[in-house]
Design a protein around this motif. Sequence first.
Motif, mmCIF file in Angstrom:
data_model
loop_
_atom_site.group_PDB
_atom_site.id
_atom_site.type_symbol
_atom_site.label_atom_id
_atom_site.label_comp_id
_atom_site.label_asym_id
_atom_site.label_seq_id
_atom_site.Cartn_x
_atom_site.Cartn_y
_atom_site.Cartn_z
ATOM 1 N N TYR A 215 44.239 47.808 42.403
ATOM 2 C CA TYR A 215 42.843 47.704 41.995
ATOM 3 C C TYR A 215 42.445 46.244 41.771
ATOM 4 O O TYR A 215 41.341 45.825 42.139
ATOM 5 C CB TYR A 215 42.605 48.492 40.701
ATOM 6 C CG TYR A 215 42.361 49.968 40.884
ATOM 7 C CD1 TYR A 215 42.984 50.680 41.903
ATOM 8 C CD2 TYR A 215 41.526 50.661 40.026
ATOM 9 C CE1 TYR A 215 42.773 52.028 42.064
ATOM 10 C CE2 TYR A 215 41.298 52.030 40.185
ATOM 11 C CZ TYR A 215 41.926 52.709 41.207
ATOM 12 O OH TYR A 215 41.702 54.041 41.361
ATOM 13 N N ALA A 216 43.328 45.473 41.153
ATOM 14 C CA ALA A 216 42.996 44.086 40.819
ATOM 15 C C ALA A 216 42.734 43.252 42.063
ATOM 16 O O ALA A 216 41.773 42.465 42.113
ATOM 17 C CB ALA A 216 44.108 43.466 39.988
ATOM 18 N N VAL A 217 43.577 43.401 43.092
ATOM 19 C CA VAL A 217 43.384 42.581 44.284
ATOM 20 C C VAL A 217 42.104 43.001 45.016
ATOM 21 O O VAL A 217 41.359 42.149 45.512
ATOM 22 C CB VAL A 217 44.617 42.637 45.216
ATOM 23 C CG1 VAL A 217 44.763 43.977 45.906
ATOM 24 C CG2 VAL A 217 44.561 41.527 46.261
ATOM 25 N N CYS A 218 41.811 44.308 45.049
ATOM 26 C CA CYS A 218 40.570 44.757 45.684
ATOM 27 C C CYS A 218 39.351 44.271 44.907
ATOM 28 O O CYS A 218 38.383 43.781 45.494
ATOM 29 C CB CYS A 218 40.558 46.274 45.792
ATOM 30 S SG CYS A 218 41.724 46.955 46.998
ATOM 31 N N ASP A 219 39.395 44.384 43.568
ATOM 32 C CA ASP A 219 38.255 43.945 42.751
ATOM 33 C C ASP A 219 38.012 42.449 42.899
ATOM 34 O O ASP A 219 36.868 41.997 42.955
ATOM 35 C CB ASP A 219 38.503 44.283 41.275
ATOM 36 C CG ASP A 219 38.350 45.772 40.981
ATOM 37 O OD1 ASP A 219 37.761 46.485 41.814
ATOM 38 O OD2 ASP A 219 38.823 46.217 39.926
ATOM 39 N N ARG A 220 39.093 41.679 42.978
ATOM 40 C CA ARG A 220 38.935 40.231 43.113
ATOM 41 C C ARG A 220 38.271 39.880 44.438
ATOM 42 O O ARG A 220 37.327 39.076 44.486
ATOM 43 C CB ARG A 220 40.297 39.540 43.013
ATOM 44 C CG ARG A 220 40.196 38.017 43.120
ATOM 45 C CD ARG A 220 41.555 37.352 43.205
ATOM 46 N NE ARG A 220 42.299 37.748 44.378
ATOM 47 C CZ ARG A 220 42.053 37.292 45.607
ATOM 48 N NH1 ARG A 220 41.044 36.456 45.828
ATOM 49 N NH2 ARG A 220 42.777 37.691 46.622
ATOM 50 N N ILE A 221 38.727 40.482 45.512
ATOM 51 C CA ILE A 221 38.158 40.181 46.824
ATOM 52 C C ILE A 221 36.700 40.617 46.889
ATOM 53 O O ILE A 221 35.833 39.900 47.413
ATOM 54 C CB ILE A 221 38.993 40.853 47.932
ATOM 55 C CG1 ILE A 221 40.385 40.212 47.983
ATOM 56 C CG2 ILE A 221 38.302 40.727 49.287
ATOM 57 C CD1 ILE A 221 41.357 40.946 48.884
ATOM 58 N N ILE A 222 36.388 41.795 46.336
ATOM 59 C CA ILE A 222 35.013 42.282 46.343
ATOM 60 C C ILE A 222 34.109 41.364 45.535
ATOM 61 O O ILE A 222 32.997 41.013 45.957
ATOM 62 C CB ILE A 222 34.963 43.724 45.804
ATOM 63 C CG1 ILE A 222 35.608 44.682 46.811
ATOM 64 C CG2 ILE A 222 33.517 44.151 45.526
ATOM 65 C CD1 ILE A 222 35.838 46.067 46.264
ATOM 66 N N ALA A 223 34.575 40.919 44.354
ATOM 67 C CA ALA A 223 33.768 40.037 43.515
ATOM 68 C C ALA A 223 33.509 38.700 44.215
ATOM 69 O O ALA A 223 32.392 38.169 44.181
ATOM 70 C CB ALA A 223 34.470 39.813 42.174
ATOM 71 N N GLU A 224 34.534 38.156 44.856
ATOM 72 C CA GLU A 224 34.364 36.894 45.574
ATOM 73 C C GLU A 224 33.372 37.056 46.727
ATOM 74 O O GLU A 224 32.530 36.183 46.970
ATOM 75 C CB GLU A 224 35.715 36.404 46.096
ATOM 76 C CG GLU A 224 36.658 35.924 44.993
ATOM 77 C CD GLU A 224 38.010 35.519 45.542
ATOM 78 O OE1 GLU A 224 38.227 35.678 46.762
ATOM 79 O OE2 GLU A 224 38.855 35.054 44.751
ATOM 80 N N ARG A 225 33.459 38.191 47.430
ATOM 81 C CA ARG A 225 32.552 38.410 48.551
ATOM 82 C C ARG A 225 31.118 38.585 48.065
ATOM 83 O O ARG A 225 30.174 38.077 48.656
ATOM 84 C CB ARG A 225 32.999 39.639 49.340
ATOM 85 C CG ARG A 225 32.152 39.938 50.564
ATOM 86 C CD ARG A 225 32.143 38.775 51.558
ATOM 87 N NE ARG A 225 33.450 38.247 51.777
ATOM 88 C CZ ARG A 225 34.375 38.829 52.544
ATOM 89 N NH1 ARG A 225 34.119 39.949 53.153
ATOM 90 N NH2 ARG A 225 35.555 38.258 52.691
ATOM 91 N N GLN A 226 30.931 39.296 46.954
ATOM 92 C CA GLN A 226 29.581 39.485 46.432
ATOM 93 C C GLN A 226 28.974 38.166 45.965
ATOM 94 O O GLN A 226 27.785 37.915 46.166
ATOM 95 C CB GLN A 226 29.605 40.511 45.291
ATOM 96 C CG GLN A 226 29.849 41.933 45.773
ATOM 97 C CD GLN A 226 29.951 42.935 44.648
ATOM 98 O OE1 GLN A 226 30.436 42.617 43.567
ATOM 99 N NE2 GLN A 226 29.509 44.160 44.896
#
Length: 489
Positions: A215-226
């Motif tokens: 979850y952490a790696v997905c959330d980090r990538i999504i936050a950076e992309r947003q």
Amino acid sequence: MTVTGTDIPGPAGLPVVGSMFELQRDSLGAFLRAQREHGDVVRVSAGPPGLRTVVYGVFSAPGAQQVLATEAANFRKDNPFYGEIRESFGNGLLTAQDADYRRQRRLVQPLFTRRRVDGYADTITTEAELAVRRWRDAVDGGTTDLVLDMNRLALRTVTRILFGMDVEEAVDVTHRCFPVINDYVLHRAYSPLSPPRGWPTPANRRAEAATREVYAVCDRIIAERQAADASRTADASRTADGAGAYGAGADGALPDGPGTVTSGTGADDLLDLLARARSDEDRPLDADELRDQVLIFLLAGHETTATSLAFTLHLLARHPEQQRAAQDEIARVLGERAPTAADMEKLPHLTRCLKEAMRLYPAAPVIGRRAVDACEIDGHAIPAGANVVVSPWVTHRHPGLWEDPDRYDPERFTPEREAERHRYAWFPFGGGPRACIGQHFSMLESVLALAVLLRAYEVQPADDNDVPVSAGITLQPTGPARARLRSRA
């Protein structure tokens, strides 16, 4: 004559616990034996009294069609197995139901049109060429494990398509953590009594740590992309204000229609497209929903294709005449150039080799549902609330549908012979309204990757051992598929 639910035949199993241990040890073998000994609709009981689970196996092609397609509304994903997947991987397309599912499908479907998926061909072939390079550097002339190699290839491909350049960290985390979560889900789904997930048992703690890391790696990538998207939007707005655009986009494009992906200046990876997906009737996906979709795509998008690739190569190694025919076809069609999406239809023998491997080793070997209302399947009365499974693993080996079903024979998939069979004699992607949304992507990736790998290498068997498998969330090879590689350069 209709056979009532309690009179449906099935294995007796052991006293007290029924077929519980057999299902936990080898559910695929248990279902296959049940069909051979008791017929196309069987009743399997597992667990002690008071905690007993009854499963109705439906193994005929018309029965599978009824459960998945013609009466799909009566068969829901409410069983314990999907409940455990939902707890671990979120409420994405694989597990969502009703209004949630319909909304997600409307938003995501435009991302998986044939035209959109064909645009991923360059990424697929690039990753396959990198796999060839790894073989050349590490194992040229030696032996390798096709299961590990194809898992890495498929995982790198899907993470590249999902995340763009953010590949290696996601690959590492997924490779380490998904097997832990997969085993945990499977154990809980088949156990008649599991402790609550919040209890600090060793299994709960291992699974929680693995889930938290994914979850952490997905959330980090999504936050950076947003954050990057917000910055691009602000820049585009300032540019448009300065250019005085008349209601169209700054590039002159008209607004997107309903159910399409909103145009923009962001990356072309799937995460960016998901984040920008809109329709007239649906709000966009929020951060949690984006993560749930990404997790499901990571799971289904790499394990299924990895299985198809590994077993196609494994079977071609044991059938060199089929491998040579595929390599001759690849040479005629491609020469030395990289394959494209348009080449898929020009490689019919290679595609038949893949389809036959998917018949023998379907990536989704068992598909579960719960019957909402009582119904009749193949003359057997199924009670309301029953747990029902259909099984590509069993139906793909049905002697009434397939002559000499254990033999590898790609010629079963010529157009003429396919037209003669029932539509649900072969259903590796499920069927009906819940059929796999990524089936064209999986077929395209598999055919193009196989073309690149088989052009570069001849694959030979390193031993005579069969590859052991088990039914997890997807088909799980539980041992290596060892092969010897010989360069064709």
